[in-house]
Design a protein around this motif. Sequence first.
Motif, short mmCIF file in Angstrom:
data_model
loop_
_atom_site.label_atom_id
_atom_site.label_comp_id
_atom_site.label_asym_id
_atom_site.label_seq_id
_atom_site.Cartn_x
_atom_site.Cartn_y
_atom_site.Cartn_z
N LEU A 10 48.41 7.38 6.84
CA LEU A 10 47.36 6.37 6.79
C LEU A 10 46.55 6.43 8.07
O LEU A 10 47.10 6.26 9.16
CB LEU A 10 47.95 4.97 6.62
N PRO A 20 53.18 10.62 3.48
CA PRO A 20 51.87 9.94 3.48
C PRO A 20 51.39 9.65 4.90
O PRO A 20 52.17 9.30 5.78
CB PRO A 20 52.17 8.62 2.73
N TYR A 25 47.33 3.41 -0.73
CA TYR A 25 48.33 3.83 0.25
C TYR A 25 49.59 2.99 0.14
O TYR A 25 50.70 3.52 0.23
CB TYR A 25 47.76 3.72 1.68
N LYS A 47 45.11 9.01 3.57
CA LYS A 47 44.27 7.92 3.10
C LYS A 47 43.63 7.21 4.29
O LYS A 47 44.23 7.15 5.37
CB LYS A 47 45.08 6.90 2.28
#
Length: 295
Positions: free
Chosen positions: A159, A157, A221, A184
């Motif tokens: 951010l 992931p 997130y 995200k």
Amino acid sequence: MKLLSSIRELPVLAKSNVHIKNEETLLEKLNKIISQGHEKLQIVTDFDHTLTRHIKDDGTPVLTSFGMLTACPSVPQHYKDEDMRLSAIYKPIESNGCISVEEKTKHMVDWYVAANSLLKGMIFPKNELTKVAEGLKDCFRSGVEHLIEWSESNKVPVLIFSAGLGDCVVAAVKSSNLMRGNVKVVANFLAMNERDEIVGMQGEIIHTLNKNETAIKNTEYYGMVKDRSNVLLMGDNIGDAGMAEGMEHCDVVIKIGFLSCKVEENLQNYMDKFDIVLVNEHTLDVANALIDLLQ
């Protein structure tokens, strides 16, 4: 996996513009992240002058996310003039290494409240951002595409955590084909009515000194990273160093800071907050060298 016996095994860290706070501590952090692999990693990064460069090759400044807004044809001149006036007051305070965080925070709140009040009532067709975003394609740091593609292929992931204008950040990221399923954005997003009129901002204002876990706790997130205890963090502002603070599950955070303004005045302050400080760096070579160590 191959652990490092010395950070000097990474030639990118030996460049003259790379400043390391504590080599032993950094080595320990690197080896822990390497040993746990990409399954435990998340990437948290600022947008303005972090994923994007600070200046272009010709020396002209790269637009910030709020700068993208003012470049749109529907934005009236009186807004641009007042925005420039506020920036002239508060930008020097933001970059002043001699002002305490507490005092800076008060000024940043004043700045964001004043700037946001200017937006209310403005008619703004957001599709204008698409054309402005096209002009930022060449303003991303070299290596951003590799970071995003590596993270997507390894399901890590990412951010993008910005105190800027989220609508502009999303437009710029999409325009450069960097908005993937694992990416995200948490930032300040415009609240609009059905007449394309700005009525304010959505949620609590995020400024440069309150970018931390409290702003992402209830976002999509946060659910993606609850089992990821290692963080690669990147930012260009002192406040960015705290973007992972408050995440109870985080164990190891490697912080990379980009310093491009008032270097002599601010270098020590950045060294106090970041593990690695990159002075006048236009690439993501360091971050990419670190993630390429992971299996």
